[in-house]
Design a protein around this motif. Sequence first.
Motif, PDB file in Angstrom:
ATOM      1  N   VAL A  11       0.850  -1.193   0.000  1.00 22.88           N
ATOM      2  CA  VAL A  11       0.000   0.000   0.000  1.00 22.88           C
ATOM      3  C   VAL A  11       0.885   1.242   0.000  1.00 22.88           C
ATOM      4  CG1 VAL A  11      -1.884   1.230   1.159  1.00 22.88           C
ATOM      5  CG2 VAL A  11      -1.703  -1.234   1.412  1.00 22.88           C
ATOM      6  N   VAL A  12       0.479   2.243  -0.784  1.00 24.10           N
ATOM      7  CA  VAL A  12       1.109   3.562  -0.742  1.00 24.10           C
ATOM      8  C   VAL A  12       0.062   4.552  -0.239  1.00 24.10           C
ATOM      9  CG1 VAL A  12       2.222   5.395  -2.059  1.00 24.10           C
ATOM     10  CG2 VAL A  12       2.627   3.002  -2.676  1.00 24.10           C
ATOM     11  N   VAL A  13       0.391   5.289   0.813  1.00 26.36           N
ATOM     12  CA  VAL A  13      -0.504   6.304   1.367  1.00 26.36           C
ATOM     13  C   VAL A  13       0.064   7.673   1.021  1.00 26.36           C
ATOM     14  CG1 VAL A  13      -1.542   7.267   3.463  1.00 26.36           C
ATOM     15  CG2 VAL A  13      -1.229   4.793   3.254  1.00 26.36           C
ATOM     16  N   ILE A  14      -0.698   8.463   0.260  1.00 23.37           N
ATOM     17  CA  ILE A  14      -0.242   9.776  -0.186  1.00 23.37           C
ATOM     18  C   ILE A  14      -1.013  10.855   0.570  1.00 23.37           C
ATOM     19  CG2 ILE A  14       0.099  11.310  -2.151  1.00 23.37           C
ATOM     20  CD1 ILE A  14      -0.049   8.892  -3.986  1.00 23.37           C
ATOM     21  N   ASP A  15      -0.281  11.710   1.256  1.00 21.74           N
ATOM     22  CA  ASP A  15      -0.877  12.867   1.936  1.00 21.74           C
ATOM     23  C   ASP A  15      -0.793  14.051   0.979  1.00 21.74           C
ATOM     24  OD1 ASP A  15      -1.943  14.574   3.843  1.00 21.74           O
ATOM     25  OD2 ASP A  15       0.009  14.996   4.756  1.00 21.74           O
ATOM     26  N   LEU A  38      -8.326   7.204 -14.877  1.00 20.71           N
ATOM     27  CA  LEU A  38      -8.759   7.325 -13.486  1.00 20.71           C
ATOM     28  C   LEU A  38      -9.627   6.124 -13.152  1.00 20.71           C
ATOM     29  CD1 LEU A  38      -9.682  11.091 -13.708  1.00 20.71           C
ATOM     30  CD2 LEU A  38      -7.802  10.160 -12.376  1.00 20.71           C
ATOM     31  N   ASN A  39      -9.079   5.209 -12.400  1.00 22.16           N
ATOM     32  CA  ASN A  39      -9.805   3.995 -12.046  1.00 22.16           C
ATOM     33  C   ASN A  39      -9.734   3.799 -10.529  1.00 22.16           C
ATOM     34  OD1 ASN A  39     -10.421   3.069 -14.795  1.00 22.16           O
ATOM     35  ND2 ASN A  39      -8.200   2.814 -14.973  1.00 22.16           N
ATOM     36  N   PHE A  40     -10.696   4.370  -9.819  1.00 27.03           N
ATOM     37  CA  PHE A  40     -10.703   4.261  -8.364  1.00 27.03           C
ATOM     38  C   PHE A  40     -11.484   3.014  -7.937  1.00 27.03           C
ATOM     39  CE2 PHE A  40     -10.683   9.158  -8.443  1.00 27.03           C
ATOM     40  CZ  PHE A  40      -9.298   9.178  -8.537  1.00 27.03           C
ATOM     41  N   ASP A  41     -10.852   2.206  -7.088  1.00 31.00           N
ATOM     42  CA  ASP A  41     -11.569   1.071  -6.500  1.00 31.00           C
ATOM     43  C   ASP A  41     -12.652   1.556  -5.539  1.00 31.00           C
ATOM     44  OD1 ASP A  41     -10.055  -0.945  -7.810  1.00 31.00           O
ATOM     45  OD2 ASP A  41      -8.416  -0.625  -6.383  1.00 31.00           O
ATOM     46  N   SER A  45      -3.569   7.270  -8.068  1.00 32.47           N
ATOM     47  CA  SER A  45      -4.230   6.561  -6.968  1.00 32.47           C
ATOM     48  C   SER A  45      -5.228   5.520  -7.467  1.00 32.47           C
ATOM     49  CB  SER A  45      -4.963   7.558  -6.071  1.00 32.47           C
ATOM     50  OG  SER A  45      -4.061   8.468  -5.484  1.00 32.47           O
ATOM     51  N   THR A  46      -5.422   4.503  -6.646  1.00 33.00           N
ATOM     52  CA  THR A  46      -6.458   3.507  -6.915  1.00 33.00           C
ATOM     53  C   THR A  46      -7.656   3.696  -5.987  1.00 33.00           C
ATOM     54  OG1 THR A  46      -5.364   1.951  -5.419  1.00 33.00           O
ATOM     55  CG2 THR A  46      -4.821   1.784  -7.760  1.00 33.00           C
ATOM     56  N   SER A  47      -7.533   4.595  -5.019  1.00 28.11           N
ATOM     57  CA  SER A  47      -8.657   4.903  -4.124  1.00 28.11           C
ATOM     58  C   SER A  47      -8.413   6.261  -3.488  1.00 28.11           C
ATOM     59  CB  SER A  47      -8.807   3.827  -3.048  1.00 28.11           C
ATOM     60  OG  SER A  47      -7.592   3.630  -2.359  1.00 28.11           O
ATOM     61  N   VAL A  48      -9.493   6.865  -3.014  1.00 29.95           N
ATOM     62  CA  VAL A  48      -9.411   8.219  -2.477  1.00 29.95           C
ATOM     63  C   VAL A  48     -10.209   8.307  -1.176  1.00 29.95           C
ATOM     64  CG1 VAL A  48      -9.901  10.666  -2.892  1.00 29.95           C
ATOM     65  CG2 VAL A  48      -9.234   9.194  -4.799  1.00 29.95           C
TER      66      VAL A  48
END
Length: 282
Positions: free
Chosen positions: A131-135, A189-192, A151-154
């Motif tokens: 997992v990568v967590v971007i602030d 843009l493909n958000f899970d 990102s894959t999720s927001v």
Amino acid sequence: VTNFKGGSGKTTSAVHLAQHLAMTGHRVLAIDLDPQASLSALFGYQPELDLAGNDTIYRPIRYDAEARPLADIVRKTYFHNLDLVPGNLELQEFEHATPRALAERRPGDPHGVFFTRVQTALAQVADNYDVVVIDCPPQLGYLTLSALCASTSVIVTVHPQMLDVASMSQFLFMTSDLLGVVREAGGRLNFDFLRYLVTRYEPHDGPQAQIVGFLRSLFGNRVMTSPMLKSTAVSDAGLTKQTLYEVGRENFSRGTYDRAMDSLEAVNGEIEQLIHTAWGRT
């Protein structure tokens, strides 16, 4: 983890999520994309003292010959399984350099496309992390758009006050318009999943409860079931640049600490479950 408005608990949410995932066995990379570098400070890095230059994610995404691989700037933290890419003011250079690169870009030349740069940098270290967590920074600039495209999720943090909700509304309108332009330019843009996380919530505050109900009526199950409660335990821990996972329970009244920790674990557990569902795990 993003929002247009500062003070929504964005960095606090990001750092606790990264630590929770690391402590539950995930290999995590936390990326501080905010020039204010609050996430870096919580991990003990003073952006004006400990970073000599070209030490942030700007290094692999810059447009000139100074660009280097992301792996060269990843730093260890004192949490097992949790690495950090720190931030500082040099990140702001991306906001200035991108318009120039776009103006100089020739048709068909991928070099000046800003929205793929964070994604390309992450691909260099993807095999090392789960997992990568971007602030993200509290602004809708090129950095934030590039992070969203990677990102894959927001997770959108929301403080349940009417002015904050109105600000978030403007953020969503602008994001929608700008990401539409990115799509037309070939961005994917493909958000899970996309979820709204209510932060700094005071359950006995009537107006806040009304606003949370209003958000749930608008967004349904996109609003996370668990809110993050407002707690002196979290703010007091921040005074010494610590998180709730680091401070001792003996420093607070038992009820204060336990309420904050139960709320935090519920939030992070819910996000962890969303991640595992996206991976196809039950």
